[in-house]
Enzyme design. Structure first.
Site, PDB file in Angstrom:
ATOM      1  N   LYS A 106      12.480  40.952 -84.696  1.00  0.00           N
ATOM      2  CA  LYS A 106      12.543  42.255 -85.367  1.00  0.00           C
ATOM      3  C   LYS A 106      11.296  43.073 -85.026  1.00  0.00           C
ATOM      4  O   LYS A 106      10.292  42.513 -84.553  1.00  0.00           O
ATOM      5  CB  LYS A 106      12.657  42.051 -86.882  1.00  0.00           C
ATOM      6  CG  LYS A 106      11.509  41.275 -87.517  1.00  0.00           C
ATOM      7  CD  LYS A 106      11.817  40.883 -88.957  1.00  0.00           C
ATOM      8  CE  LYS A 106      10.663  40.108 -89.577  1.00  0.00           C
ATOM      9  NZ  LYS A 106      11.031  39.556 -90.913  1.00  0.00           N
ATOM     10  N   TYR A 150     -19.220  58.656 -87.257  1.00  0.00           N
ATOM     11  CA  TYR A 150     -18.792  59.598 -88.297  1.00  0.00           C
ATOM     12  C   TYR A 150     -19.294  59.164 -89.666  1.00  0.00           C
ATOM     13  O   TYR A 150     -19.241  57.986 -90.022  1.00  0.00           O
ATOM     14  CB  TYR A 150     -17.263  59.651 -88.369  1.00  0.00           C
ATOM     15  CG  TYR A 150     -16.618  60.469 -87.297  1.00  0.00           C
ATOM     16  CD1 TYR A 150     -16.937  61.806 -87.109  1.00  0.00           C
ATOM     17  CD2 TYR A 150     -15.635  59.898 -86.491  1.00  0.00           C
ATOM     18  CE1 TYR A 150     -16.309  62.565 -86.125  1.00  0.00           C
ATOM     19  CE2 TYR A 150     -14.992  60.642 -85.512  1.00  0.00           C
ATOM     20  CZ  TYR A 150     -15.343  61.977 -85.328  1.00  0.00           C
ATOM     21  OH  TYR A 150     -14.714  62.714 -84.356  1.00  0.00           O
TER      22      TYR A 150
HETATM   23  C1  LIG Z   1      10.549  38.197 -90.909  1.00  0.00           C
HETATM   24  C2  LIG Z   1      11.433  37.078 -91.366  1.00  0.00           C
HETATM   25  C3  LIG Z   1      11.348  35.811 -90.758  1.00  0.00           C
HETATM   26  C4  LIG Z   1      10.238  35.431 -89.802  1.00  0.00           C
HETATM   27  O1  LIG Z   1       9.073  35.209 -90.569  1.00  0.00           O
HETATM   28  P1  LIG Z   1       7.705  34.668 -89.929  1.00  0.00           P
HETATM   29  O2  LIG Z   1       6.846  34.454 -91.110  1.00  0.00           O
HETATM   30  O3  LIG Z   1       7.220  35.739 -89.036  1.00  0.00           O
HETATM   31  O4  LIG Z   1       8.015  33.416 -89.196  1.00  0.00           O
HETATM   32  C5  LIG Z   1      12.306  34.874 -91.101  1.00  0.00           C
HETATM   33  N1  LIG Z   1      13.258  35.144 -92.027  1.00  0.00           N
HETATM   34  C6  LIG Z   1      13.332  36.329 -92.657  1.00  0.00           C
HETATM   35  C7  LIG Z   1      14.381  36.543 -93.685  1.00  0.00           C
HETATM   36  C8  LIG Z   1      12.412  37.329 -92.364  1.00  0.00           C
HETATM   37  O5  LIG Z   1      12.472  38.500 -93.008  1.00  0.00           O
END
Ligand SMILES: *Cc1c(COP(=O)(O)O)cnc(C)c1O
Length: 395
Positions: free
Chosen positions: A67, A288
């Protein structure tokens, strides 16, 4: 002025750079070989991390979570190397991510965590995506789509066991279990899913509680493969693996349980070029807001990387960069294009053109995340497209 340390080799913009394949890349449309900041993505390490997950979780299947553009590293090269490593199941969050991945992986199983919101159904079917259904109403919509298309549709179903984010509530679970034939009409459940809230903390009591709730739910439901663990859950042991694990951050080199030894290798390095080395006297300020005041005569280096490259402004006066294995503290505020580091204690010669590392081989994602007040996930997904990307070991 005599008490000021001298720049060890001065301001030599013509000094040869250690690595500069960009010099040979005029054909890629680059207008200059000068590289301010670079993101190196070691795809062979990504593939190796997939195999490490397989060794840790076997015989459970490993599905890759890609994702958010594969956590910012680039879904096309990431999917290509994961496919070559033997991965054939993927998770994305959004429908659009699933559609893009379908082009890259025509045969793979692609799960969409957002589920089946009513207007997503036609596109899910057209692109052969499997929704992770998060409620009885999504199950009903997907079942209705199966009836309307006179087909059987694959489904994953998400049961909430303590996250209270998405997934069937305990009441919905009872309802589903009592009348599963009706609810699941036209559907083939290919995965029961739940998600752990504290898998990065092996001692957390909620882990065991969610495990028990998930087992209880599975015992009430028709038999199908099950998945509870993301990266952190892989480290919690066999009991948590079920039939399929779904790591994301671990594949990209993050430590699933910060504080423990990380069995996953470093995939990404973010590096920047020092533009200038300068001396500044005791009492002078840097950057800054004059937020840093030098306590001694100092040697400063300004690197061509700032928050527009995705590095947090909260690293101002907090983080460090690595030069070889030495760390140079970030002094003053991180600005849009630049940050300044204190080189006074760095033993090696630093000059214009020297490369510094924000994270990678020396500084872990967790170290920079902690210094910036965030987590490795946000470091990765905040990376911008400005730093030039170099993908190594493309399969
Ligand atoms: C993002 C997500 C994962 C992966 O999680 P990690 O901690 O990056 O391994 C797995 N299952 C769901 C439902 C997620 O939202």
């Amino acid at each position: 002025m005599t008490d000021l340390p001298q720049p060890r080799t001065g301001f030599d913009l013509t000094a040869p750079r250690r690595h500069c394949p960009a010099m040979d890349r005029a054909d890629e449309g680059m207008i200059t070989a000068f590289e301010a900041a670079r993101l190196t993505v070691r795809l062979s390490v990504l593939a190796e991390n997939f195999r490490v997950a397989q060794r840790l979780a076997g015989p459970a299947e490993v599905a890759s979570v890609v994702k958010a553009d594969a956590y910012g590293i680039g879904v096309a090269p990431a999917a290509k190397s994961l496919l070559a490593a033997g991965c054939d199941s993927f998770f994305v969050a959004r429908l659009e991510e699933g559609i893009a991945l379908r082009d890259l992986a025509p045969e793979a199983r692609i799960f969409v965590l957002d589920g089946a919101q009513p207007d997503m159904v036609p596109a899910l079917i057209a692109h052969r995506l499997i929704p992770v259904l998060n409620s009885l109403s999504e199950i009903a919509a997907w079942s209705a789509a199966a009836a309307a298309t006179r087909s059987q549709l694959d489904a994953a179903i998400h049961i909430d066991t303590g996250m209270n984010r998405l997934g069937l509530s305990p009441a919905e679970l009872s309802d589903l279990a009592a009348e599963h034939v009706r609810h699941l009409s036209g559907l083939r459940v290919v995965l029961w899913v739940s998600h752990l809230a504290c898998s990065d903390e092996p001692e957390a009591k909620l882990n065991g509680l969610q495990l028990e709730r998930f087992k209880t739910a599975l015992a009430m439901l028709p038999a199908a493969p099950a998945s509870l663990s993301a990266s952190g859950g892989i480290m919690l042991g066999k009991e948590y693996h079920f039939d399929l694990v779904r790591p994301g951050i671990a594949l990209y080199g993050g430590n699933p349980q910060p504080g423990q030894r990380n069995p996953f290798g470093s995939v990404l390095s973010l590096t920047a070029t020092i533009m200038q080395v300068r001396q500044a006297g005791k009492g002078e300020s840097v950057g800054y807001g004059a937020s840093y005041r030098l306590k001694r005569p100092s040697l400063l280096g300004t690197a061509a990387l700032g928050y527009a490259d995705g590095i947090f402004r909260s690293l101002s006066n907090s983080g460090s960069v690595a030069i070889g294995t030495a760390r140079a503290p970030i002094v003053g505020r991180v600005s849009m294009d630049l940050l300044t580091v204190d080189l006074t204690d760095i033993p090696t010669a630093v000059h214009a053109g020297t490369e510094v590392e924000l994270f990678g081989q020396t500084i872990s994602l967790e170290e920079i995340a902690t210094a910036g007040g965030t987590i490795a996930y946000e470091v990765l997904t905040s990376l911008s497209r400005r730093a030039r990307r170099h993908y190594e070991d493309m399969p």
